[in-house]
Design a protein around this motif. Structure first.
Motif, mmCIF file in Angstrom:
data_model
loop_
_atom_site.group_PDB
_atom_site.id
_atom_site.type_symbol
_atom_site.label_atom_id
_atom_site.label_comp_id
_atom_site.label_asym_id
_atom_site.label_seq_id
_atom_site.Cartn_x
_atom_site.Cartn_y
_atom_site.Cartn_z
ATOM 1 N N THR A 185 0.845 -1.361 -0.134
ATOM 2 C CA THR A 185 0.115 0.055 0.015
ATOM 3 C C THR A 185 0.732 1.127 -0.049
ATOM 4 N N LEU A 186 0.787 2.064 -0.872
ATOM 5 C CA LEU A 186 1.521 3.386 -1.075
ATOM 6 C C LEU A 186 0.566 4.493 -0.242
ATOM 7 N N PHE A 187 0.967 4.969 0.884
ATOM 8 C CA PHE A 187 0.331 6.077 1.494
ATOM 9 C C PHE A 187 1.503 6.763 2.078
ATOM 10 N N PHE A 188 0.982 7.870 2.763
ATOM 11 C CA PHE A 188 1.763 9.015 3.138
ATOM 12 C C PHE A 188 3.166 8.524 4.247
ATOM 13 N N ALA A 189 2.931 7.263 4.598
ATOM 14 C CA ALA A 189 4.028 6.828 5.597
ATOM 15 C C ALA A 189 5.054 6.017 4.600
ATOM 16 N N SER A 190 4.589 5.667 3.642
ATOM 17 C CA SER A 190 5.521 4.532 2.806
ATOM 18 C C SER A 190 6.023 5.193 1.666
ATOM 19 N N THR A 191 5.820 6.516 1.325
ATOM 20 C CA THR A 191 6.260 7.128 0.132
ATOM 21 C C THR A 191 7.940 7.365 0.102
ATOM 22 N N THR A 192 8.347 7.585 1.178
ATOM 23 C CA THR A 192 9.969 7.562 1.099
ATOM 24 C C THR A 192 10.509 6.263 1.043
ATOM 25 N N HIS A 193 10.342 5.258 1.610
ATOM 26 C CA HIS A 193 10.676 3.675 1.069
ATOM 27 C C HIS A 193 10.453 3.357 -0.285
ATOM 28 N N PHE A 194 9.177 3.949 -0.777
ATOM 29 C CA PHE A 194 8.810 3.608 -1.990
ATOM 30 C C PHE A 194 9.656 4.313 -3.102
ATOM 31 N N GLN A 195 10.099 5.670 -2.920
ATOM 32 C CA GLN A 195 11.225 6.134 -3.917
ATOM 33 C C GLN A 195 12.479 5.497 -3.737
ATOM 34 N N GLU A 196 12.848 4.923 -2.646
ATOM 35 C CA GLU A 196 14.165 4.318 -2.354
ATOM 36 C C GLU A 196 14.192 3.000 -3.395
ATOM 37 N N LEU A 197 13.335 2.487 -3.836
ATOM 38 C CA LEU A 197 13.122 1.177 -4.539
ATOM 39 C C LEU A 197 13.733 1.402 -5.854
ATOM 40 N N PHE A 198 13.619 2.564 -6.381
ATOM 41 C CA PHE A 198 13.915 2.675 -7.852
ATOM 42 C C PHE A 198 15.317 3.595 -7.996
ATOM 43 N N ARG A 199 15.883 3.272 -9.202
ATOM 44 C CA ARG A 199 17.370 3.778 -9.242
ATOM 45 C C ARG A 199 17.516 4.256 -10.704
ATOM 46 N N PRO A 200 16.797 5.612 -10.810
ATOM 47 C CA PRO A 200 16.891 6.479 -12.161
ATOM 48 C C PRO A 200 18.153 6.518 -12.827
ATOM 49 N N GLN A 201 19.294 6.693 -12.029
ATOM 50 C CA GLN A 201 20.522 6.923 -12.735
ATOM 51 C C GLN A 201 21.277 5.772 -13.544
ATOM 52 N N THR A 202 20.668 4.432 -12.982
ATOM 53 C CA THR A 202 21.487 3.147 -13.616
ATOM 54 C C THR A 202 20.465 2.616 -14.375
ATOM 55 N N ASP A 203 19.121 2.751 -14.164
ATOM 56 C CA ASP A 203 18.066 1.878 -15.180
ATOM 57 C C ASP A 203 18.057 2.359 -16.394
#
Length: 219
Positions: A140-158
């Motif tokens: 579930t993506l909500f106010f408390a999990s947005t930071t951890h959600f963003q940390e799952l992605f690597r735009p620079q290396t993808d």
């Protein structure tokens, strides 16, 4: 199969272990006491009985567990988060009133729920034949999990094109929408794009009500 009497006798063969590690046993007993005393008093107040009855019940539980040992499936006390709520409610009841204590307990329980579920979001990562990297978030993506959600992605290396498969993702509030927009902006600044797929009907309706354009999410 061992006879029950033999099991009881076998359990009583461990008094030497109780004294061989006296320091840790003492700390364990002290910790259990501090945790059980407010819990027993709170449960006694809820049951509208004398708090001493709750303390007597705790003595029996601790005595039986100490003599016969515990089991992994046996629960003789509240979880750490629930114990914190019980202590807070008990102290607040003594200092103020029951209504304020209940409100305090609800707030603490809600914050604990949000903190626990914020770390549960995760993502499976794979690649398709076109060389696109596929992220499949779960949770579930909500106010408390947005930071951890963003940390799952690597735009620079993808790679240049990234697929966000939302079939297992639940958008709970507008913070989730802002997190998706921020994610697309991060990849846009890196010269890459995000293609969102498998949005549920509910998630699509939430995005439409928020006025988020499909072009932004589809890259």
């Amino acid at each position: 199969m061992r006879h029950p009497t033999a099991i009881i006798i076998h359990e009583f063969e461990f008094p030497e272990q109780w004294f061989s590690n006296a320091r840790q046993n003492f700390l364990a007993g002290l910790t259990a006491s501090f945790a059980l005393v407010p819990e027993c008093i709170a449960f006694a107040l809820v049951a509208q009985v004398n708090p001493l009855m709750g303390l007597y019940g705790a003595v029996f539980i601790c005595t039986i567990t100490a003599l016969f040992g515990g089991r992994p499936a046996m629960i003789s006390g509240a979880a750490g988060s629930m114990a914190l709520v019980i202590v807070a409610v008990t102290v607040t009841t003594v200092l103020t009133d029951l209504a304020t204590a209940v409100l305090c307990g609800i707030v603490i329980a809600a914050l604990n729920f949000a903190w626990q579920h914020a770390r549960e979001i995760r993502a499976d990562i794979a690649e398709n034949q076109a060389g696109e990297k596929i992220y499949t978030p779960h949770g579930t993506l909500f106010f408390a999990s947005t930071t951890h959600f963003q940390e799952l992605f690597r735009p620079q290396t993808d790679p240049v094109c990234v697929v966000l498969d939302c079939r297992y993702l639940h958008l709970a509030d507008h913070s989730a929408i802002a997190a998706l927009e921020s994610l697309c902006e991060r990849y846009g600044k890196a010269g890459k794009r995000v293609r969102v797929t498998h949005l549920s009907q509910r998630n699509q309706s939430l995005l439409e009500r928020a006025g988020v354009g499909a072009a932004l999410l589809q890259g």
